[in-house]
Design an enzyme around this catalytic site. Structure first.
Site, mmCIF file in Angstrom:
data_model
loop_
_atom_site.group_PDB
_atom_site.id
_atom_site.type_symbol
_atom_site.label_atom_id
_atom_site.label_comp_id
_atom_site.label_asym_id
_atom_site.label_seq_id
_atom_site.Cartn_x
_atom_site.Cartn_y
_atom_site.Cartn_z
ATOM 1 N N HIS A 156 0.834 -1.210 0.000
ATOM 2 C CA HIS A 156 0.000 0.000 0.000
ATOM 3 C C HIS A 156 0.872 1.265 0.000
ATOM 4 C CE1 HIS A 156 -3.624 2.405 1.175
ATOM 5 N NE2 HIS A 156 -2.702 3.170 1.714
ATOM 6 N N GLU A 157 1.769 1.350 0.970
ATOM 7 C CA GLU A 157 2.620 2.547 1.046
ATOM 8 C C GLU A 157 3.541 2.608 -0.174
ATOM 9 O OE1 GLU A 157 1.679 4.628 3.161
ATOM 10 O OE2 GLU A 157 0.505 3.264 4.432
ATOM 11 N N HIS B 202 1.782 4.490 -2.795
ATOM 12 C CA HIS B 202 1.886 5.947 -2.579
ATOM 13 C C HIS B 202 3.266 6.432 -3.040
ATOM 14 C CE1 HIS B 202 -1.825 6.712 -0.431
ATOM 15 N NE2 HIS B 202 -1.547 5.892 0.554
ATOM 16 N N GLU C 297 -4.947 7.633 -2.773
ATOM 17 C CA GLU C 297 -5.446 6.327 -2.321
ATOM 18 C C GLU C 297 -5.741 5.411 -3.508
ATOM 19 O OE1 GLU C 297 -5.783 4.801 0.758
ATOM 20 O OE2 GLU C 297 -4.497 6.476 1.317
HETATM 21 ZN ZN ZN Z 1 -2.939 5.252 2.017
#
Ligand code: ZN
Length: 498
Positions: free
Chosen positions: A264-265, A268, A294
């Site tokens: 997830h990170e 980003h 997101e």
């Molecule tokens: Zn996030």
């Protein structure tokens, strides 16, 4: 004023803002990673000065003059310069409308609120937090008027996080989510549950760290430009497109927790690292909005990271990192385990299917709080009722209920919807990506080059050069929430034999 001189000043102004932000970020990063525990006081002094100086800089009359001069010469500016002037003008006007004493008072209040919230959460005592929360709500209603007095207060707040999104748009979006997903979750609940017990065997931190290194390699994150650290709550912090940091949190009784935090990170981070060089040290760098950010993190985490081809590709390596723990497990069992749907109390631990409903509950509550149809003291009761209605779970206490998130204590109202919008944008990006390329053959070999290139081309490179709506249009076409609910329906119908 000469135009060339003005443009030099414009560049200098943005570099100064970059420097203030970098200094604050570095102090923050230090505080949550390596700083000894009793060192907050001195950092607080420095952070206060930095915040004050950047506020002073951005609201100075000289900056006002510079921006209006450049606005008058707009036709002589390049497209990138025009966008910089527009964005800076917007924040200049916005900040100038907030009276300095109110800004200070609010900064002190949010600082205090964070402490009170921590204590209230620990003791599950909503009554302790309520008076501070009420002040925060009132401040936000007032600030909404400064941001944009022509809008309903909650619309003005939503606009801060996802420009262009308002209640009319979100009511329709969440209406679709509610209508399609609530019955689906009920149907899943009546089916035999997936066994994910092997995800909770003992996974030593040291082996998990090596696994993180491998995941970063799969994500093609250049370790010379992207560091990984460990914090209680995982996050991504960017300095510029050559320096991004992500963090994760290892739990020895859970393999999936850190695994999906890293992915997830990492999503980003890929966004921030992919922004064009010519936007660096200007107000146009950085992901354009929370929702679009997101969309990238969730794309990697769920759409790719929780897909069957991806799990099949990385599973042999997983068995190398965890030979004992995974010796009796197949790739298919792993795929099913990381996609287990289980309505639960905690948003940050929610699965891909139920996640948006957690967000929807917060949206409905915020909307009523800001238009004053819901009193702060009644939040727990409404919260618990909605959890029962949408997710079928009973909330045993406020610690695991309305006190679980830090957002409100930080004064963020209107932030939550971005999480759900991001998932929906991602599903639509996949649909378009699949039209243009064979996504899954490469992913099935553990090769994310094509996926990264597509997202880089349609989303990452632009930073904040385009508005969120323009980026979404560029990558998704016309926004249609049913693409998202169809994606989930298809995936989970197969998984749970609905
Ligand atoms: Zn996030």
């Amino acid at each position: 004023m000469e135009l060339n001189y003005a443009l030099e000043q414009l560049s200098l102004l943005q570099k100064k803002m970059y420097a203030y932000n970098s200094a604050s970020s570095a102090l923050y990063l230090d505080s949550v990673t390596v700083a000894p525990k009793d060192t907050a006081e001195g950092r607080g002094v420095a952070l206060g000065i930095l915040a004050g100086e950047s506020q002073k800089l951005m609201t100075s009359p000289e900056v006002g003059e510079l921006l209006s001069f450049l606005s008058e010469h707009k036709s002589e500016l390049s497209h990138v310069e025009q966008r910089q002037v527009e964005e800076l003008q917007r924040s200049y006007e916005r900040m100038s409308r907030i009276p300095a004493d109110e800004y200070m008072e609010y900064a002190i209040l949010t600082n205090e609120a964070s402490d009170v919230w921590h204590k209230a959460k620990e003791t599950s005592d909503f009554a302790l937090f309520a008076p501070v929360l009420e002040k925060l709500v009132n401040f936000n209603i007032k600030f909404a008027g400064y941001y944009d007095s022509t809008k309903a207060p909650y619309d003005a707040l939503l606009d801060e996080y996802e420009r262009g999104a308002d209640m009319a748009f979100l009511d329709e979006f969440f209406g679709t989510v509610r209508e399609r997903l609530v019955p689906l979750i009920k149907a899943i609940g009546e089916k035999p549950q997936i066994d994910d017990s092997f995800l909770h065997r003992h996974y030593p931190v040291e082996a998990q760290r090596k696994f993180s290194d491998y995941l970063m390699e799969i994500l093609q994150l250049d370790r010379g430009h992207c560091g990984i650290g460990e914090t209680e709550h995982p996050f991504t912090l960017e300095f510029n497109n050559k320096d991004v940091r992500i963090t994760t949190n290892y739990k020895e009784d859970s393999l999936a927790d850190s695994m999906y935090s890293v992915i997830h990170e990492g999503g980003h981070a890929k966004y921030e690292l992919g922004i064009r060089d010519d936007l660096q040290y200007t107000c146009l760098t950085g992901g354009v909005s929370m929702g679009v950010h997101e969309s990238q993190s969730r794309f990697y985490e769920n759409i790719i990271g929780r897909s069957r081809p991806f799990i099949e590709a990385i599973f042999p390596k997983m068995q190398e990192f965890f030979p004992e723990q995974l010796k009796d497990v197949t790739a298919e069992q792993m795929y099913r385990a990381v996609n287990k749907v289980e309505p639960s109390l905690i948003r940050t631990e929610a699965d891909e299917m139920t996640y948006s409903l957690h967000v929807m509950i917060r949206y409905e509550i915020e909307k009523q709080l800001i238009d004053k149809t819901l009193a702060v003291k009644d939040i727990p009761q409404v919260w618990n009722r909605l959890y029962k209605e949408y997710l079928g779970v009973d909330v045993p206490d406020d610690r695991r209920g309305c006190l679980q998130d830090s957002h409100w204590s930080g004064g963020s109202f209107g932030y939550f919807p971005s999480y759900a919008l991001g998932s929906a944008y991602g599903a639509q990006m996949l649909q378009n990506m699949e039209k243009e390329m064979d996504v899954w053959t490469a992913v099935g070999k553990g090769d994310l080059t094509g996926v990264s290139a597509w997202l880089g081309d349609k989303v990452h490179q632009y930073g904040s050069l385009m508005t969120p709506a323009e980026i979404v249009k560029n990558a998704c076409g016309q926004f249609d929430p049913t693409v998202y609910t169809d994606y989930l329906t298809k995936k989970y119908t197969e998984l749970y034999h609905l």
